[in-house]
Design a protein around this motif. Structure first.
Motif, PDB file in Angstrom:
ATOM      1  N   ILE A  89       3.848 -12.281 -11.234  1.00 53.05           N
ATOM      2  CA  ILE A  89       3.060 -12.463 -12.461  1.00 53.05           C
ATOM      3  C   ILE A  89       2.022 -11.356 -12.591  1.00 53.05           C
ATOM      4  O   ILE A  89       1.787 -10.821 -13.676  1.00 53.05           O
ATOM      5  CB  ILE A  89       2.399 -13.855 -12.462  1.00 53.05           C
ATOM      6  N   ILE A  90       1.399 -10.981 -11.470  1.00 55.99           N
ATOM      7  CA  ILE A  90       0.446  -9.866 -11.473  1.00 55.99           C
ATOM      8  C   ILE A  90       1.153  -8.579 -11.879  1.00 55.99           C
ATOM      9  O   ILE A  90       0.625  -7.771 -12.653  1.00 55.99           O
ATOM     10  CB  ILE A  90      -0.219  -9.723 -10.088  1.00 55.99           C
ATOM     11  N   ALA A  91       2.374  -8.370 -11.365  1.00 55.92           N
ATOM     12  CA  ALA A  91       3.141  -7.173 -11.714  1.00 55.92           C
ATOM     13  C   ALA A  91       3.408  -7.120 -13.210  1.00 55.92           C
ATOM     14  O   ALA A  91       3.232  -6.068 -13.851  1.00 55.92           O
ATOM     15  CB  ALA A  91       4.452  -7.145 -10.933  1.00 55.92           C
ATOM     16  N   LEU A  92       3.811  -8.231 -13.787  1.00 60.70           N
ATOM     17  CA  LEU A  92       4.083  -8.275 -15.221  1.00 60.70           C
ATOM     18  C   LEU A  92       2.814  -8.041 -16.039  1.00 60.70           C
ATOM     19  O   LEU A  92       2.851  -7.404 -17.098  1.00 60.70           O
ATOM     20  CB  LEU A  92       4.705  -9.623 -15.592  1.00 60.70           C
ATOM     21  N   ASN A  93       1.687  -8.534 -15.530  1.00 61.29           N
ATOM     22  CA  ASN A  93       0.417  -8.327 -16.227  1.00 61.29           C
ATOM     23  C   ASN A  93       0.044  -6.848 -16.242  1.00 61.29           C
ATOM     24  O   ASN A  93      -0.445  -6.323 -17.252  1.00 61.29           O
ATOM     25  CB  ASN A  93      -0.683  -9.145 -15.558  1.00 61.29           C
ATOM     26  N   ASN A 130       0.171  -0.165  -9.893  1.00 66.35           N
ATOM     27  CA  ASN A 130      -0.220  -1.488  -9.402  1.00 66.35           C
ATOM     28  C   ASN A 130       0.888  -2.515  -9.636  1.00 66.35           C
ATOM     29  O   ASN A 130       1.029  -3.469  -8.860  1.00 66.35           O
ATOM     30  CB  ASN A 130      -1.514  -1.934 -10.075  1.00 66.35           C
ATOM     31  N   SER A 131       1.657  -2.324 -10.697  1.00 65.62           N
ATOM     32  CA  SER A 131       2.813  -3.189 -10.911  1.00 65.62           C
ATOM     33  C   SER A 131       3.813  -3.029  -9.777  1.00 65.62           C
ATOM     34  O   SER A 131       4.357  -4.011  -9.252  1.00 65.62           O
ATOM     35  CB  SER A 131       3.472  -2.852 -12.255  1.00 65.62           C
ATOM     36  N   GLU A 132       4.053  -1.778  -9.374  1.00 66.21           N
ATOM     37  CA  GLU A 132       4.968  -1.518  -8.258  1.00 66.21           C
ATOM     38  C   GLU A 132       4.458  -2.166  -6.973  1.00 66.21           C
ATOM     39  O   GLU A 132       5.226  -2.741  -6.194  1.00 66.21           O
ATOM     40  CB  GLU A 132       5.128  -0.008  -8.058  1.00 66.21           C
ATOM     41  N   ILE A 162       4.940  -6.855  -2.973  1.00 68.46           N
ATOM     42  CA  ILE A 162       4.497  -8.110  -2.356  1.00 68.46           C
ATOM     43  C   ILE A 162       5.441  -9.240  -2.733  1.00 68.46           C
ATOM     44  O   ILE A 162       5.835 -10.062  -1.896  1.00 68.46           O
ATOM     45  CB  ILE A 162       3.048  -8.430  -2.772  1.00 68.46           C
ATOM     46  N   HIS A 163       5.818  -9.289  -4.017  1.00 70.58           N
ATOM     47  CA  HIS A 163       6.771 -10.310  -4.480  1.00 70.58           C
ATOM     48  C   HIS A 163       8.077 -10.233  -3.692  1.00 70.58           C
ATOM     49  O   HIS A 163       8.612 -11.266  -3.248  1.00 70.58           O
ATOM     50  CB  HIS A 163       7.028 -10.092  -5.978  1.00 70.58           C
ATOM     51  N   GLU A 164       8.576  -9.033  -3.477  1.00 71.70           N
ATOM     52  CA  GLU A 164       9.830  -8.870  -2.729  1.00 71.70           C
ATOM     53  C   GLU A 164       9.679  -9.352  -1.292  1.00 71.70           C
ATOM     54  O   GLU A 164      10.585 -10.000  -0.744  1.00 71.70           O
ATOM     55  CB  GLU A 164      10.261  -7.408  -2.759  1.00 71.70           C
ATOM     56  N   GLN A 165       8.539  -9.045  -0.667  1.00 73.01           N
ATOM     57  CA  GLN A 165       8.310  -9.485   0.711  1.00 73.01           C
ATOM     58  C   GLN A 165       8.229 -11.008   0.789  1.00 73.01           C
ATOM     59  O   GLN A 165       8.776 -11.624   1.718  1.00 73.01           O
ATOM     60  CB  GLN A 165       7.020  -8.867   1.250  1.00 73.01           C
ATOM     61  N   LEU A 166       7.576 -11.633  -0.189  1.00 76.45           N
ATOM     62  CA  LEU A 166       7.467 -13.099  -0.210  1.00 76.45           C
ATOM     63  C   LEU A 166       8.836 -13.742  -0.392  1.00 76.45           C
ATOM     64  O   LEU A 166       9.157 -14.745   0.258  1.00 76.45           O
ATOM     65  CB  LEU A 166       6.524 -13.532  -1.336  1.00 76.45           C
ATOM     66  N   CYS A 167       9.638 -13.143  -1.279  1.00 70.42           N
ATOM     67  CA  CYS A 167      10.976 -13.686  -1.509  1.00 70.42           C
ATOM     68  C   CYS A 167      11.863 -13.507  -0.285  1.00 70.42           C
ATOM     69  O   CYS A 167      12.649 -14.396   0.082  1.00 70.42           O
ATOM     70  CB  CYS A 167      11.616 -13.007  -2.723  1.00 70.42           C
ATOM     71  N   GLN A 198       0.815  -1.209   0.000  1.00 73.58           N
ATOM     72  CA  GLN A 198       0.000   0.000   0.000  1.00 73.58           C
ATOM     73  C   GLN A 198       0.851   1.263   0.000  1.00 73.58           C
ATOM     74  O   GLN A 198       0.448   2.299  -0.526  1.00 73.58           O
ATOM     75  CB  GLN A 198      -0.940   0.007   1.216  1.00 73.58           C
ATOM     76  N   LYS A 199       2.045   1.176   0.588  1.00 73.03           N
ATOM     77  CA  LYS A 199       2.910   2.344   0.664  1.00 73.03           C
ATOM     78  C   LYS A 199       3.684   2.600  -0.625  1.00 73.03           C
ATOM     79  O   LYS A 199       4.224   3.689  -0.818  1.00 73.03           O
ATOM     80  CB  LYS A 199       3.905   2.186   1.823  1.00 73.03           C
ATOM     81  N   ARG A 200       3.756   1.590  -1.489  1.00 69.68           N
ATOM     82  CA  ARG A 200       4.555   1.742  -2.702  1.00 69.68           C
ATOM     83  C   ARG A 200       3.909   2.772  -3.631  1.00 69.68           C
ATOM     84  O   ARG A 200       2.691   2.797  -3.795  1.00 69.68           O
ATOM     85  CB  ARG A 200       4.685   0.398  -3.416  1.00 69.68           C
ATOM     86  N   THR A 201       4.719   3.617  -4.211  1.00 74.51           N
ATOM     87  CA  THR A 201       4.224   4.672  -5.093  1.00 74.51           C
ATOM     88  C   THR A 201       4.867   4.558  -6.468  1.00 74.51           C
ATOM     89  O   THR A 201       5.858   3.841  -6.654  1.00 74.51           O
ATOM     90  CB  THR A 201       4.522   6.062  -4.517  1.00 74.51           C
ATOM     91  N   TYR A 202       4.295   5.279  -7.413  1.00 72.93           N
ATOM     92  CA  TYR A 202       4.921   5.421  -8.731  1.00 72.93           C
ATOM     93  C   TYR A 202       4.729   6.871  -9.143  1.00 72.93           C
ATOM     94  O   TYR A 202       3.608   7.301  -9.424  1.00 72.93           O
ATOM     95  CB  TYR A 202       4.284   4.488  -9.767  1.00 72.93           C
ATOM     96  N   ALA A 203       5.815   7.615  -9.123  1.00 75.41           N
ATOM     97  CA  ALA A 203       5.743   9.049  -9.411  1.00 75.41           C
ATOM     98  C   ALA A 203       6.685   9.379 -10.565  1.00 75.41           C
ATOM     99  O   ALA A 203       7.909   9.392 -10.397  1.00 75.41           O
ATOM    100  CB  ALA A 203       6.112   9.862  -8.171  1.00 75.41           C
ATOM    101  N   LYS A 204       6.113   9.609 -11.733  1.00 77.35           N
ATOM    102  CA  LYS A 204       6.893   9.981 -12.909  1.00 77.35           C
ATOM    103  C   LYS A 204       5.983  10.706 -13.885  1.00 77.35           C
ATOM    104  O   LYS A 204       4.830  10.305 -14.080  1.00 77.35           O
ATOM    105  CB  LYS A 204       7.503   8.756 -13.584  1.00 77.35           C
TER     106      LYS A 204
END
Length: 316
Positions: free
Chosen positions: A153-157, A125-127, A132-137, A13-19
């Motif tokens: 996989i969700i991120a890539l989608n 949403n990819s970010e 989540i992927h990073e936390q799982l790993c 939830q905290k992850r952002t994408y600012a560009k």
């Protein structure tokens, strides 16, 4: 829910994408919180005490729960996908002039803004999925770059969908505008007379995909104009008209008496970027609140058949 799972949810939830996503994506200026639903004119009509409602997940007793959450009007429907200069350059007309849904330029800018927001939200949403992927790993002692998870996989989608939105924007907006041409768009304008300002929305819908992966679909905006009139606008490339009409027969060819209901159902099934009037929502019965939220949540991963019920008309 375990503390580890809660931490994963919070990290996402905290992850952002600012560009700034203007043009060829090379702008390096700091993005601003740009409104995809116009604040000074549209949200102004809907807000109560400076707030509107939007669907969002919140932690409740350690569990992520979907709810209609109060959002400050200055934060509602915002996206960090444009710097101040380019936000003004692209949308100055509809932000500074009285909105006129009879003017082609105003309709084009409404549509363009919907596409910009859709592009940004997929990258965001990819970010979040990658977080989540990073936390799982991390929990499994694995390198995120070397393994796949459901989250990766969700991120890539979402990356794929973001690219489709970018290609859609370039083909139907950026290229003709850069050549001094008018974008080849059709606009279906639906007038809702007697409609109080209780809902506003902005989105890019996907009706189909061409063989080469090109997105086929309209932008969709609900725009309250005053205290007793709202408009819904579907804008789409002329060449896509047959497939879009086939995808949305209830909107293009349905019973006029049911049109507001069908627009409400479309929002519940396929749109997450919409705002509700808090005072309007407070008038709903408990059953209606539960039904609308349940059907909305059931369609988050993609549109599904919805059992018709009068309570789904969020305009009432």
């Amino acid at each position: 829910m375990s503390n580890e799972t809660i931490q994963t949810f919070v990290a996402a939830q905290k992850r952002t994408y600012a560009k700034c996503l203007y043009g060829d994506l090379t702008c390096e200026e700091k993005p601003v919180d740009a409104h995809s639903i116009q604040n000074a004119k549209v949200i102004e009509l809907i807000q109560d005490n400076g707030h509107v409602l939007m669907p969002d997940f919140r932690l409740v007793n350690g569990e992520p729960k979907l709810a209609f959450v109060k959002i400050g009007r200055n934060d509602a429907s915002t996206f960090t996908g444009l710097c101040s200069k380019h936000d003004i350059e692209l949308f100055k007309t509809i932000d500074t002039e009285p909105l006129n849904v009879r003017r082609r330029e105003h309709l084009e800018q409404l549509a363009y803004r919907s596409v910009m927001r859709d592009l940004h939200v997929h990258l965001l949403n990819s970010e979040k999925a990658w977080a989540i992927h990073e936390q799982l790993c991390k929990a499994g002692g694995k390198n995120p770059a070397e393994v796949a998870t459901a989250a990766s996989i969700i991120a890539l989608n979402h990356d794929r969908k973001g690219l489709q939105a970018l290609n859609y924007r370039e083909k139907h907006f950026d290229t003709p505008l850069s050549r001094g041409k008018i974008p080849d768009l059709q606009h279906l304008l639906i007038t809702m007379n007697g409609q109080e300002p209780v809902v506003a929305a902005s989105a890019l819908l996907s009706s189909d995909f061409a063989e080469d992966g090109e997105l086929i679909g309209p932008t969709f905006n609900v725009v309250p104009m005053d205290n007793d009139k709202s408009f819904a606008v579907l804008s789409y490339p002329s060449g896509q008209e047959p497939k879009i009409k086939a995808d949305l027969p209830e909107i293009f060819d349905g019973d006029e008496d049911r049109l507001t209901y069908e627009l409400a159902k479309l929002i519940i099934q396929r749109i997450e970027n919409f705002v509700l009037s808090p005072s309007h929502y407070d008038k709903w019965s408990s059953d209606k609140k539960v039904r609308v939220l349940r059907e909305f949540e059931a369609n988050i991963q993609g549109p599904k058949p919805v059992e018709d019920h009068d309570d789904l008309n969020i305009f009432l």
